[in-house]
Design a protein around this motif. Structure first.
Motif, PDB file in Angstrom:
ATOM      1  N   THR A 377     -71.859  98.837  21.038  1.00 56.87           N
ATOM      2  CA  THR A 377     -72.103 100.273  21.138  1.00 56.87           C
ATOM      3  C   THR A 377     -70.835 100.985  21.587  1.00 56.87           C
ATOM      4  O   THR A 377     -70.165 100.550  22.544  1.00 56.87           O
ATOM      5  CB  THR A 377     -73.235 100.552  22.142  1.00 56.87           C
ATOM      6  OG1 THR A 377     -74.400  99.820  21.750  1.00 56.87           O
ATOM      7  CG2 THR A 377     -73.565 102.040  22.188  1.00 56.87           C
ATOM      8  N   VAL A 383     -73.033 106.034  18.443  1.00 57.01           N
ATOM      9  CA  VAL A 383     -72.867 105.153  17.282  1.00 57.01           C
ATOM     10  C   VAL A 383     -72.782 103.709  17.742  1.00 57.01           C
ATOM     11  O   VAL A 383     -72.362 103.421  18.878  1.00 57.01           O
ATOM     12  CB  VAL A 383     -71.616 105.543  16.462  1.00 57.01           C
ATOM     13  CG1 VAL A 383     -71.805 106.889  15.794  1.00 57.01           C
ATOM     14  CG2 VAL A 383     -70.368 105.550  17.340  1.00 57.01           C
ATOM     15  N   ARG A 397     -76.751 104.787  14.418  1.00 63.51           N
ATOM     16  CA  ARG A 397     -76.543 105.900  15.327  1.00 63.51           C
ATOM     17  C   ARG A 397     -77.860 106.191  16.050  1.00 63.51           C
ATOM     18  O   ARG A 397     -78.942 105.847  15.580  1.00 63.51           O
ATOM     19  CB  ARG A 397     -76.040 107.135  14.586  1.00 63.51           C
ATOM     20  CG  ARG A 397     -77.082 107.893  13.804  1.00 63.51           C
ATOM     21  CD  ARG A 397     -76.607 109.305  13.451  1.00 63.51           C
ATOM     22  NE  ARG A 397     -77.622 110.021  12.703  1.00 63.51           N
ATOM     23  CZ  ARG A 397     -77.598 110.214  11.384  1.00 63.51           C
ATOM     24  NH1 ARG A 397     -76.590 109.719  10.686  1.00 63.51           N
ATOM     25  NH2 ARG A 397     -78.559 110.876  10.785  1.00 63.51           N
ATOM     26  N   LYS A 398     -77.724 106.851  17.196  1.00 62.20           N
ATOM     27  CA  LYS A 398     -78.914 107.156  17.993  1.00 62.20           C
ATOM     28  C   LYS A 398     -79.429 108.539  17.642  1.00 62.20           C
ATOM     29  O   LYS A 398     -78.679 109.515  17.642  1.00 62.20           O
ATOM     30  CB  LYS A 398     -78.590 107.085  19.486  1.00 62.20           C
ATOM     31  CG  LYS A 398     -79.798 107.345  20.386  1.00 62.20           C
ATOM     32  CD  LYS A 398     -79.489 107.075  21.844  1.00 62.20           C
ATOM     33  CE  LYS A 398     -79.557 105.573  22.133  1.00 62.20           C
ATOM     34  NZ  LYS A 398     -79.485 105.289  23.595  1.00 62.20           N
ATOM     35  N   GLU A 399     -80.721 108.598  17.319  1.00 64.19           N
ATOM     36  CA  GLU A 399     -81.387 109.853  17.015  1.00 64.19           C
ATOM     37  C   GLU A 399     -82.674 109.935  17.839  1.00 64.19           C
ATOM     38  O   GLU A 399     -83.520 109.044  17.740  1.00 64.19           O
ATOM     39  CB  GLU A 399     -81.736 109.955  15.523  1.00 64.19           C
ATOM     40  CG  GLU A 399     -80.539 109.933  14.585  1.00 64.19           C
ATOM     41  CD  GLU A 399     -80.959 110.003  13.123  1.00 64.19           C
ATOM     42  OE1 GLU A 399     -82.162 110.230  12.873  1.00 64.19           O
ATOM     43  OE2 GLU A 399     -80.096 109.822  12.250  1.00 64.19           O
ATOM     44  N   TRP A 403     -82.263 104.014  18.038  1.00 65.43           N
ATOM     45  CA  TRP A 403     -81.169 103.560  17.172  1.00 65.43           C
ATOM     46  C   TRP A 403     -81.698 103.352  15.750  1.00 65.43           C
ATOM     47  O   TRP A 403     -82.668 102.626  15.539  1.00 65.43           O
ATOM     48  CB  TRP A 403     -80.566 102.257  17.676  1.00 65.43           C
ATOM     49  CG  TRP A 403     -79.736 102.423  18.915  1.00 65.43           C
ATOM     50  CD1 TRP A 403     -80.057 102.044  20.179  1.00 65.43           C
ATOM     51  CD2 TRP A 403     -78.444 103.020  18.987  1.00 65.43           C
ATOM     52  NE1 TRP A 403     -79.063 102.359  21.056  1.00 65.43           N
ATOM     53  CE2 TRP A 403     -78.032 102.968  20.336  1.00 65.43           C
ATOM     54  CE3 TRP A 403     -77.586 103.611  18.055  1.00 65.43           C
ATOM     55  CZ2 TRP A 403     -76.821 103.465  20.791  1.00 65.43           C
ATOM     56  CZ3 TRP A 403     -76.375 104.100  18.503  1.00 65.43           C
ATOM     57  CH2 TRP A 403     -76.001 104.037  19.831  1.00 65.43           C
ATOM     58  N   ALA A 420     -70.848 105.529  10.479  1.00 69.45           N
ATOM     59  CA  ALA A 420     -71.803 105.982  11.491  1.00 69.45           C
ATOM     60  C   ALA A 420     -71.339 107.276  12.131  1.00 69.45           C
ATOM     61  O   ALA A 420     -72.136 108.183  12.395  1.00 69.45           O
ATOM     62  CB  ALA A 420     -71.986 104.891  12.545  1.00 69.45           C
ATOM     63  N   GLU A 421     -70.034 107.411  12.387  1.00 69.03           N
ATOM     64  CA  GLU A 421     -69.493 108.619  13.004  1.00 69.03           C
ATOM     65  C   GLU A 421     -69.613 109.820  12.070  1.00 69.03           C
ATOM     66  O   GLU A 421     -69.882 110.944  12.507  1.00 69.03           O
ATOM     67  CB  GLU A 421     -68.038 108.392  13.402  1.00 69.03           C
ATOM     68  CG  GLU A 421     -67.892 107.388  14.555  1.00 69.03           C
ATOM     69  CD  GLU A 421     -66.443 106.988  14.786  1.00 69.03           C
ATOM     70  OE1 GLU A 421     -65.631 107.202  13.858  1.00 69.03           O
ATOM     71  OE2 GLU A 421     -66.144 106.445  15.861  1.00 69.03           O
ATOM     72  N   ALA A 424     -73.087 111.220  12.308  1.00 68.33           N
ATOM     73  CA  ALA A 424     -73.622 111.469  13.657  1.00 68.33           C
ATOM     74  C   ALA A 424     -74.111 112.913  13.782  1.00 68.33           C
ATOM     75  O   ALA A 424     -73.582 113.831  13.158  1.00 68.33           O
ATOM     76  CB  ALA A 424     -72.553 111.177  14.691  1.00 68.33           C
TER      77      ALA A 424
END
Length: 433
Positions: A377, A383, A397-399, A403, A420-421, A424
């Motif tokens: 992580t 991300v 990614r975390k939403e 994850w 992933a970035e 984001a």
């Protein structure tokens, strides 16, 4: 397409070019070509004939007792009439051949299946009847003036080998008897034989056992259809039977047709996927037939009631099923395993993972990553990288505190983290496992 002229002639429409395949697939078709190739004195003419036949230069082929005829076009479009002569069987030879065939019911059955078993040819030869041509039996005639086999007569022979593959009665017609008359004569002889005996003699057991390993060649693999079939609509005025959900049934039928199409494509390529568990299959049904391909087609999602049943069947609930569907669409069952499974990376797998991470960025660009099991992580960013058991990296990614997968796997961890970035959220970053 074949046209018939009484009992004496058959005309076969011109065959398409034969690029990428042999002219003879059956053993009797190959024996026909061997008679041609053993007879011709000029190999260059045989090669020219193969080229013409492959290019589709042979027109409609007329087959009649003792003679083949076709118009063959040179590469410069000059047309030539080519004939190939083959000696007909005498009346006595036909009598011996038919009497032998009646005694051995398997021979007649094979001919009716458009096959010519070796035993038929061998038994005929024992009776003094040569069905297949031998050295020098294929006599050429062409208006180009060649005295031996030229490219035109060779092309005709190569094309006829394709016809023989489909129907050995073509050879019997060249030898002097048409199919209808031949089968009628066999039927009359069989009736006479049965009527004059005390009972049916049957088939010799030793002969039947000996012929058991003589099998026809497998047919060519079918072509893969452009897409799956469309199941019939269940929208009818009649009320469904108790316990039958038409919407769920239509959805399942459509998904099954799509999966069948994909599995057939894999089988034709010689590739097969692992069998899915019921829980994995519920995710597949909710996601569509084939991961990324289904997403690219923007396949219609299941209705609310069907989705609820799939959520229950997968054991995930609606929110968990939505996450699993995202994973499936990025990589099928492998992506689903990465979503669900947390495993300890150690030994050689850990050494390879560290080497990949060390080489992915320059020293001054390397992000700070916190490792836990197979998950790395990014510190201060929502991300994450997840390592699959095959050594590939998956972007997450975390939403809303969960994850979720955001892309397909890659061998390069920097590429996975960058994807992933890019996706984001604009929300304030969060961290933690």
């Amino acid at each position: 397409m074949t046209e018939y002229d009484g009992d004496t002639e058959r005309t076969f429409a011109a065959l398409p070019p034969a690029r990428g395949r042999g002219f003879a697939q059956t053993w009797w078709g190959q024996a026909w070509l061997k008679a041609l190739e053993d007879t011709a004195l000029d190999n260059a003419q045989l090669k020219a004939g193969r080229r013409l036949a492959r290019a589709g230069a042979v027109g409609a082929v007329s087959v009649r007792p003792g003679r083949l005829t076709a118009v063959v076009q040179d590469r410069d479009r000059t047309a030539h009439r080519a004939d190939v002569l083959l000696e007909q069987l005498s009346p006595g030879q036909w009598d011996r051949l038919l009497d032998m065939a009646v005694e051995r019911a398997g021979h007649v059955a094979a001919l009716l299946d458009r096959e010519m078993p070796p035993h038929l040819v061998e038994d005929a030869a024992a009776e003094g009847v040569d069905l297949l041509p031998g050295l020098g039996d294929l006599e050429p005639e062409c208006d180009c003036g060649a005295w031996d086999h030229c490219g035109h007569t060779a092309a005709l022979c190569y094309q006829v080998a394709r016809l023989l593959d489909q129907d050995p009665f073509v050879l019997l017609l060249m030898r002097g008897r048409a199919e209808d008359g031949l089968l009628g004569d066999l039927q009359r002889r069989s009736a006479t034989s049965v009527g004059g005996s005390a009972g049916p003699e049957g088939v010799d057991a030793a002969e039947a056992y000996g012929a058991g390993d003589i099998l026809p060649p497998l047919p060519e693999l079918p072509a893969l259809p452009d897409g799956p079939g469309v199941p019939p609509s269940l929208d009818a005025e009649t009320a469904p039977a108790p316990g039958v959900d038409p919407a769920a049934l239509e959805f399942l039928a459509a998904r099954t047709a799509g999966r069948a199409h994909r599995l057939l494509g894999q089988a034709l390529r010689g590739a097969f996927e692992a069998e899915l568990t019921p829980a994995q299959d519920a995710v597949r049904l909710a996601a569509g037939e084939a991961g990324q391909e289904a997403a690219a087609r923007q396949e219609t999602a299941p209705g609310r009631e069907v989705a609820d049943r799939l959520a229950d069947g997968s054991g995930r609930g609606r929110e968990g099923l939505a996450a699993a569907v995202r994973a499936w669409r990025h990589g099928g069952a492998e992506a689903l395993s990465v979503l669900d499974e947390e495993w300890r990376v150690e030994g050689e797998a850990l050494a390879r993972a560290r080497a990949a991470l060390d080489s992915a960025w320059d020293a001054d660009e390397r992000p700070e990553l916190r490792a836990r099991a197979n998950r790395w992580t990014a510190v201060g960013a929502p991300v994450q990288l997840r390592l699959g058991r095959d050594g590939r990296w998956w972007p997450y990614r975390k939403e809303r505190g969960r994850w979720l997968p955001v892309g397909a796997a890659t061998r390069d961890p920097a590429t996975a983290l960058a994807s992933a970035e890019l996706t984001a959220d604009a929300a304030a970053p969060s961290s933690g496992q």
